[in-house]
Design an enzyme around this catalytic site. Structure first.
Site, PDB file in Angstrom:
ATOM      1  N   SER A   1      -1.702   5.037   0.399  1.00  0.00           N
ATOM      2  CA  SER A   1      -2.701   5.494  -0.575  1.00  0.00           C
ATOM      3  C   SER A   1      -4.073   5.730   0.043  1.00  0.00           C
ATOM      4  O   SER A   1      -4.907   6.429  -0.539  1.00  0.00           O
ATOM      5  CB  SER A   1      -2.823   4.500  -1.734  1.00  0.00           C
ATOM      6  OG  SER A   1      -3.271   3.240  -1.271  1.00  0.00           O
ATOM      7  N   SER A   2      -4.330   5.164   1.218  1.00  0.00           N
ATOM      8  CA  SER A   2      -5.649   5.312   1.840  1.00  0.00           C
ATOM      9  C   SER A   2      -5.552   5.005   3.330  1.00  0.00           C
ATOM     10  O   SER A   2      -4.509   4.566   3.830  1.00  0.00           O
ATOM     11  CB  SER A   2      -6.675   4.378   1.184  1.00  0.00           C
ATOM     12  OG  SER A   2      -6.324   3.022   1.414  1.00  0.00           O
ATOM     13  N   GLY A   3      -6.653   5.256   4.026  1.00  0.00           N
ATOM     14  CA  GLY A   3      -6.818   4.807   5.399  1.00  0.00           C
ATOM     15  C   GLY A   3      -5.758   5.276   6.372  1.00  0.00           C
ATOM     16  O   GLY A   3      -5.343   6.443   6.384  1.00  0.00           O
TER      17      GLY A   3
ATOM     18  N   TYR B   1      -3.969 -13.896   8.485  1.00  0.00           N
ATOM     19  CA  TYR B   1      -3.660 -12.514   8.851  1.00  0.00           C
ATOM     20  C   TYR B   1      -3.046 -12.440  10.248  1.00  0.00           C
ATOM     21  O   TYR B   1      -2.001 -11.801  10.448  1.00  0.00           O
ATOM     22  CB  TYR B   1      -4.934 -11.670   8.780  1.00  0.00           C
ATOM     23  CG  TYR B   1      -4.744 -10.224   9.155  1.00  0.00           C
ATOM     24  CD1 TYR B   1      -4.149  -9.334   8.270  1.00  0.00           C
ATOM     25  CD2 TYR B   1      -5.168  -9.740  10.394  1.00  0.00           C
ATOM     26  CE1 TYR B   1      -3.972  -8.001   8.608  1.00  0.00           C
ATOM     27  CE2 TYR B   1      -5.001  -8.413  10.742  1.00  0.00           C
ATOM     28  CZ  TYR B   1      -4.402  -7.546   9.850  1.00  0.00           C
ATOM     29  OH  TYR B   1      -4.220  -6.232  10.200  1.00  0.00           O
TER      30      TYR B   1
ATOM     31  N   SER C   1      -1.377  -4.968  14.728  1.00  0.00           N
ATOM     32  CA  SER C   1      -2.825  -5.046  14.907  1.00  0.00           C
ATOM     33  C   SER C   1      -3.061  -5.654  16.279  1.00  0.00           C
ATOM     34  O   SER C   1      -2.187  -6.347  16.817  1.00  0.00           O
ATOM     35  CB  SER C   1      -3.439  -5.950  13.821  1.00  0.00           C
ATOM     36  OG  SER C   1      -4.775  -6.298  14.141  1.00  0.00           O
TER      37      SER C   1
ATOM     38  N   GLY D   1       2.504   2.013   2.314  1.00  0.00           N
ATOM     39  CA  GLY D   1       1.057   1.832   2.252  1.00  0.00           C
ATOM     40  C   GLY D   1       0.267   3.071   2.588  1.00  0.00           C
ATOM     41  O   GLY D   1      -0.596   3.053   3.472  1.00  0.00           O
TER      42      GLY D   1
ATOM     43  N   GLY E   1      -2.539   4.595   6.658  1.00  0.00           N
ATOM     44  CA  GLY E   1      -1.283   5.056   6.097  1.00  0.00           C
ATOM     45  C   GLY E   1      -1.363   6.487   5.603  1.00  0.00           C
ATOM     46  O   GLY E   1      -0.444   7.290   5.816  1.00  0.00           O
TER      47      GLY E   1
ATOM     48  N   LEU F   1      10.060   7.438   6.033  1.00  0.00           N
ATOM     49  CA  LEU F   1       9.471   6.669   4.938  1.00  0.00           C
ATOM     50  C   LEU F   1       8.314   5.862   5.503  1.00  0.00           C
ATOM     51  O   LEU F   1       8.484   5.137   6.493  1.00  0.00           O
ATOM     52  CB  LEU F   1      10.514   5.752   4.305  1.00  0.00           C
ATOM     53  CG  LEU F   1      10.086   5.002   3.031  1.00  0.00           C
ATOM     54  CD1 LEU F   1      11.302   4.729   2.150  1.00  0.00           C
ATOM     55  CD2 LEU F   1       9.379   3.681   3.344  1.00  0.00           C
ATOM     56  N   ILE F   2       7.151   5.981   4.877  1.00  0.00           N
ATOM     57  CA  ILE F   2       5.953   5.275   5.331  1.00  0.00           C
ATOM     58  C   ILE F   2       5.449   4.415   4.184  1.00  0.00           C
ATOM     59  O   ILE F   2       5.281   4.893   3.061  1.00  0.00           O
ATOM     60  CB  ILE F   2       4.838   6.260   5.761  1.00  0.00           C
ATOM     61  CG1 ILE F   2       5.385   7.296   6.747  1.00  0.00           C
ATOM     62  CG2 ILE F   2       3.659   5.498   6.371  1.00  0.00           C
ATOM     63  CD1 ILE F   2       4.397   8.383   7.111  1.00  0.00           C
TER      64      ILE F   2
END
Length: 281
Positions: free
Chosen positions: A13-15, A154, A141, A11, A17, A8-9
Site C-alpha cells: 500500500s505504500s513505501g 523488531y 533489514s 505489504g 512495497g 505475489l508481493i
C-alpha cells in the site's frame, strides 16, 4: 504464447512495497499486489497508471497474520492465473521500545507480523513455487544482521527471518526454489511515520532510559535524512526477481553493505557493540 510470470508481493500500500510492485509490473510480471486494507490501494493504482503499468497490477487483500486470508488469496491467484512464480515477503511493522518499558505482548505482536507472517505466507506459497521452479525474496533489514538500540522486538523478528530463510534456502534449492533475503538500510517511506509515536510522551515515560532514547531518536532522524527513496531500494529487489539467479543475501545500498559487513566480520561481537553504543550516548 507463454503466459506472463506471476509474483505475489505483500505489504504494497505504500513505501518499499508499492515501489517494488511498480517495478515488477514494469518488468512485465503479473503483479499480485496485496495489502491488509485494499481501501488503501489508491496510491499504488495512481503510480501504476503514471508508469504505464496498470495492466499488470492486480490488487488483492492479504493479511499475513491471518492464515485464512493467506489461503484465500493464494487460491484466487492460482484459480485466476494458473501459476505463482515468485513470492516477495515485504509486509512488516516497525517497533521502537526497550523491554523494561513495553509489554511482552508488544514483542509477540512484532514477531507475529514480522516473523510468523513471513513463515505462514512462505509455507502456503511453497507448493506453487515448487511447481514453477520459482523463487522467494524476503525483505528483511540491516536490522536482521545488526541488533540496534530500542529495536529489540523488531530486530529479533528480522534476525529470526534471516535464520529461517538461511536454513530454508538449501532445502528449497533441492526442489528448484531459490531463496533470497534483501537488507535495506533507511528508506524514506511511511514505515517510520506509521509508528505513530508521541515522542514527548514516550520520553517523559522513559525514566532512566530517557537520555539514551533521546540520543537514539536524534541519531535516527539524522540517518533517515539521508535515506534511500523507495524506488532506489526497490531496484535490487526487482533485479533479484527478474535476473537469472540471485545471491542469498543482497543489500540495497553501499551504506547497507558497509553496515552489515560490521557484523559479518565481527567474530567476538565487539565491533557491533562499539558502533551501536555511540547511538545512545
Amino acid at each position: 504464447m507463454t503466459s506472463p510470470k506471476t509474483v505475489l508481493i505483500t505489504g504494497t500500500s505504500s513505501g518499499l512495497g508499492l515501489a517494488t510492485a511498480i517495478g515488477a509490473a514494469r518488468a512485465g510480471w503479473t503483479t499480485i499486489a496485496t495489502m491488509r486494507d485494499t481501501g488503501k490501494a489508491e496510491a499504488l493504482l495512481k503510480a501504476a497508471a503514471e508508469h504505464g503499468a496498470a495492466d499488470h497490477i492486480r490488487i488483492k487483500r492479504l493479511d499475513v497474520t491471518d492464515p485464512e486470508s493467506i489461503a484465500a488469496c493464494l487460491e484466487e491467484v492460482i484459480s485466476e492465473h494458473g501459476r505463482l512464480d515468485a513470492l516477495i515477503n515485504n509486509a512488516g511493522a516497525a517497533h521502537v521500545g526497550t523491554i523494561e518499558l513495553i509489554d511482552v505482548d508488544e514483542v509477540r505482536t512484532a514477531m507475529e507480523v514480522n516473523f510468523f507472517g513471513v513463515v505462514a505466507t512462505t509455507r502456503a506459497a511453497l507448493p506453487h513455487l515448487r511447481a514453477s521452479q520459482g523463487r522467494i525474496i524476503t525483505v528483511t533489514s540491516v536490522g536482521g544482521a545488526v541488533g540496534q538500540p530500542f529495536n529489540e522486538a523488531y530486530c529479533a523478528a528480522k534476525f529470526a527471518v534471516e535464520g529461517f530463510m538461511q536454513s530454508l534456502a538449501p532445502v528449497a534449492a533441492t526442489l528448484g526454489v531459490d531463496v533470497t533475503v534483501v537488507e535495506p538500510g533507511a528508506v524514506a517511506s511511511e514505515f517510520i511515520a506509521n509508528l505513530g509515536l508521541d515522542l514527548p510522551a514516550v520520553l517523559a515515560a522513559a525514566g532512566p532510559y530517557a537520555p539514551a532514547l533521546q540520543a537514539y531518536v536524534a541519531r535516527t532522524r539524522q540517518s533517515f535524512g539521508n535515506a534511500q527513496t523507495p524506488t532506489e531500494a526497490a531496484a535490487p529487489i526487482v533485479d533479484a526477481l527478474t535476473g537469472d539467479r540471485a545471491p542469498f543475501r543482497i543489500q540495497t545500498s553501499q551504506w547497507a553493505r558497509d553496515f552489515v559487513a560490521t557484523t559479518l566480520a565481527d567474530l567476538d561481537g565487539s565491533a557491533v557493540q562499539a558502533l551501536t553504543s555511540t547511538w545512545v550516548r
